[in-house]
Design a protein around this motif. Structure first.
Motif, short mmCIF file in Angstrom:
data_model
loop_
_atom_site.label_atom_id
_atom_site.label_comp_id
_atom_site.label_asym_id
_atom_site.label_seq_id
_atom_site.Cartn_x
_atom_site.Cartn_y
_atom_site.Cartn_z
N VAL A 211 0.83 -1.21 0.00
CA VAL A 211 0.00 0.00 0.00
C VAL A 211 0.86 1.26 0.00
O VAL A 211 0.55 2.24 -0.68
CB VAL A 211 -0.94 0.01 1.23
CG1 VAL A 211 -1.76 1.29 1.27
CG2 VAL A 211 -1.84 -1.21 1.21
N ALA A 212 1.95 1.22 0.76
CA ALA A 212 2.76 2.42 0.96
C ALA A 212 3.85 2.61 -0.10
O ALA A 212 4.42 3.70 -0.20
CB ALA A 212 3.39 2.39 2.34
N THR A 213 4.16 1.56 -0.85
CA THR A 213 5.23 1.65 -1.85
C THR A 213 4.75 1.08 -3.18
O THR A 213 3.63 0.57 -3.29
CB THR A 213 6.49 0.88 -1.39
OG1 THR A 213 6.22 -0.54 -1.46
CG2 THR A 213 6.87 1.25 0.03
N SER A 214 5.61 1.15 -4.16
CA SER A 214 5.29 0.62 -5.48
C SER A 214 5.73 -0.83 -5.64
O SER A 214 5.62 -1.41 -6.73
CB SER A 214 5.95 1.47 -6.57
OG SER A 214 7.37 1.47 -6.40
N ALA A 215 6.23 -1.44 -4.56
CA ALA A 215 6.70 -2.82 -4.63
C ALA A 215 5.54 -3.76 -4.90
O ALA A 215 4.46 -3.63 -4.32
CB ALA A 215 7.39 -3.21 -3.32
N THR A 216 5.76 -4.72 -5.78
CA THR A 216 4.73 -5.71 -6.10
C THR A 216 4.80 -6.86 -5.10
O THR A 216 5.83 -7.09 -4.47
CB THR A 216 4.93 -6.26 -7.51
OG1 THR A 216 6.17 -6.99 -7.56
CG2 THR A 216 4.97 -5.13 -8.53
N PRO A 217 3.70 -7.61 -4.94
CA PRO A 217 3.73 -8.77 -4.04
C PRO A 217 4.83 -9.76 -4.41
O PRO A 217 5.45 -10.36 -3.52
CB PRO A 217 2.33 -9.38 -4.22
CG PRO A 217 1.47 -8.23 -4.61
CD PRO A 217 2.35 -7.36 -5.46
N GLU A 218 5.06 -9.96 -5.71
CA GLU A 218 6.10 -10.89 -6.13
C GLU A 218 7.48 -10.43 -5.68
O GLU A 218 8.31 -11.23 -5.23
CB GLU A 218 6.07 -11.06 -7.66
CG GLU A 218 4.86 -11.80 -8.20
CD GLU A 218 3.59 -10.96 -8.16
OE1 GLU A 218 3.70 -9.71 -8.03
OE2 GLU A 218 2.49 -11.54 -8.24
N GLU A 219 7.72 -9.13 -5.78
CA GLU A 219 9.01 -8.59 -5.34
C GLU A 219 9.18 -8.75 -3.84
O GLU A 219 10.27 -9.09 -3.36
CB GLU A 219 9.11 -7.11 -5.73
CG GLU A 219 9.23 -6.88 -7.23
CD GLU A 219 9.14 -5.41 -7.60
OE1 GLU A 219 9.64 -5.04 -8.68
OE2 GLU A 219 8.57 -4.63 -6.79
N LEU A 220 8.12 -8.52 -3.09
CA LEU A 220 8.19 -8.66 -1.64
C LEU A 220 8.41 -10.11 -1.23
O LEU A 220 9.12 -10.39 -0.25
CB LEU A 220 6.92 -8.11 -1.00
CG LEU A 220 6.71 -6.60 -1.14
CD1 LEU A 220 5.34 -6.19 -0.61
CD2 LEU A 220 7.81 -5.83 -0.42
N ARG A 221 7.81 -11.03 -1.96
CA ARG A 221 7.98 -12.45 -1.65
C ARG A 221 9.42 -12.90 -1.89
O ARG A 221 9.92 -13.78 -1.18
CB ARG A 221 7.01 -13.29 -2.48
CG ARG A 221 5.56 -13.12 -2.05
CD ARG A 221 4.58 -13.61 -3.09
NE ARG A 221 3.23 -13.17 -2.77
CZ ARG A 221 2.21 -13.18 -3.62
NH1 ARG A 221 2.41 -13.61 -4.88
NH2 ARG A 221 1.02 -12.75 -3.26
N ARG A 222 10.06 -12.31 -2.87
CA ARG A 222 11.48 -12.62 -3.10
C ARG A 222 12.36 -11.92 -2.08
O ARG A 222 13.43 -12.42 -1.72
CB ARG A 222 11.88 -12.22 -4.52
CG ARG A 222 11.25 -13.06 -5.62
CD ARG A 222 11.94 -12.82 -6.95
NE ARG A 222 11.78 -11.44 -7.39
CZ ARG A 222 10.80 -11.02 -8.19
NH1 ARG A 222 9.89 -11.89 -8.62
NH2 ARG A 222 10.73 -9.76 -8.57
#
Length: 250
Positions: A211-222
């Motif tokens: 919500v607060a950044t442009s990071a995608t769920p896939e990027e966060l999972r990695r």
């Protein structure tokens, strides 16, 4: 470390790894994963008669958080006695026969080794499979519990590695220990508490990042496993973990 420290450090680590997946995982699966880590975080201490896993409650936890943790802890003695009498003692006998050595039951022995927790995870999962099958309950979530339980055990060993008594990871094949400088019963030892807070903040960051950044769920999972590994390496460094030949006093 103390039982409450094992639980907090292990659950916050699990939370950090699960956080990026929370939107796509079934709530029941998340609950099983966290419960598996919770039980596993205390399981290696089943070789000590006064361990938290036999008490059905954890000291050092207060407030609503303590009520939740101790609400779950009521089932711990079932796991504790199962591990101690149906897994730990038989495994000790098997290793004694294979290695042709007498085995002295002591804390931080077989259950505080990679082989010990690996075999314990497999055998406990087998016992649970038999019970669930007899009760007519699906085994669909059992593999998740087994993996989470093993992860909790490994985290327990890493945490104890940071203390002066250390852990012999290759026991009973080697008695060489890794040990650190965290004396968890001291009044001025804050490193485990501070680290648990850091892990909790990292978990919160993972939850709000979509919500607060442009990071995608896939990027966060990695990213999450790398963050967890980096934080643990820093904690181990701060605890001054090193190989040792002689066992220090805890």
């Amino acid at each position: 470390m103390r039982g409450d420290q094992h639980v907090y450090l292990s659950l916050t680590t699990a939370g950090l790894l699960i956080a990026p997946w929370i939107a796509v995982l079934d709530p029941a699966l998340i609950a099983v994963l966290l419960f598996g880590v919770f039980v596993g975080s205390l399981a290696p201490d089943a070789d000590a008669a006064d361990a938290a896993i036999f008490n059905g409650r954890l000291g050092g936890v207060k407030g609503k958080r303590g009520q939740i943790v101790n609400g779950l802890a009521v089932v711990l003695p079932v796991f504790g006695y199962t591990i101690r009498y149906l897994i730990y003692y038989p495994l000790s006998l098997v290793f004694a026969l294979i290695l042709r050595k007498s085995y002295r039951h002591r804390h931080r022995g077989l259950l505080h080794s990679f082989a010990g927790v690996g075999l314990t995870s497999l055998l406990l999962s087998g016992y649970l499979a038999l019970i669930l099958t007899w009760l007519g309950i699906s085994l669909a979530l059992l593999p998740a519990f087994g993996v989470a339980f093993f992860a909790g055990c490994i985290l327990h060993l890493v945490e104890d590695t940071c203390t002066p008594a250390g852990v012999a990871w290759l026991y009973p094949f080697s008695r060489r220990r890794l040990a650190g400088r965290v004396r968890t019963w001291g009044n001025f030892e804050v490193r485990p508490t501070v680290f648990a807070i850091v892990l909790a903040l990292a978990t919160a960051a993972m939850l709000i990042a979509p919500v607060a950044t442009s990071a995608t769920p896939e990027e966060l999972r990695r990213l999450a496993p790398g963050v967890a590994l980096l934080l643990w390496l820093l904690f181990i460094l701060v605890c001054r973990v090193r190989p040792q030949r002689n066992r220090d006093r805890a």
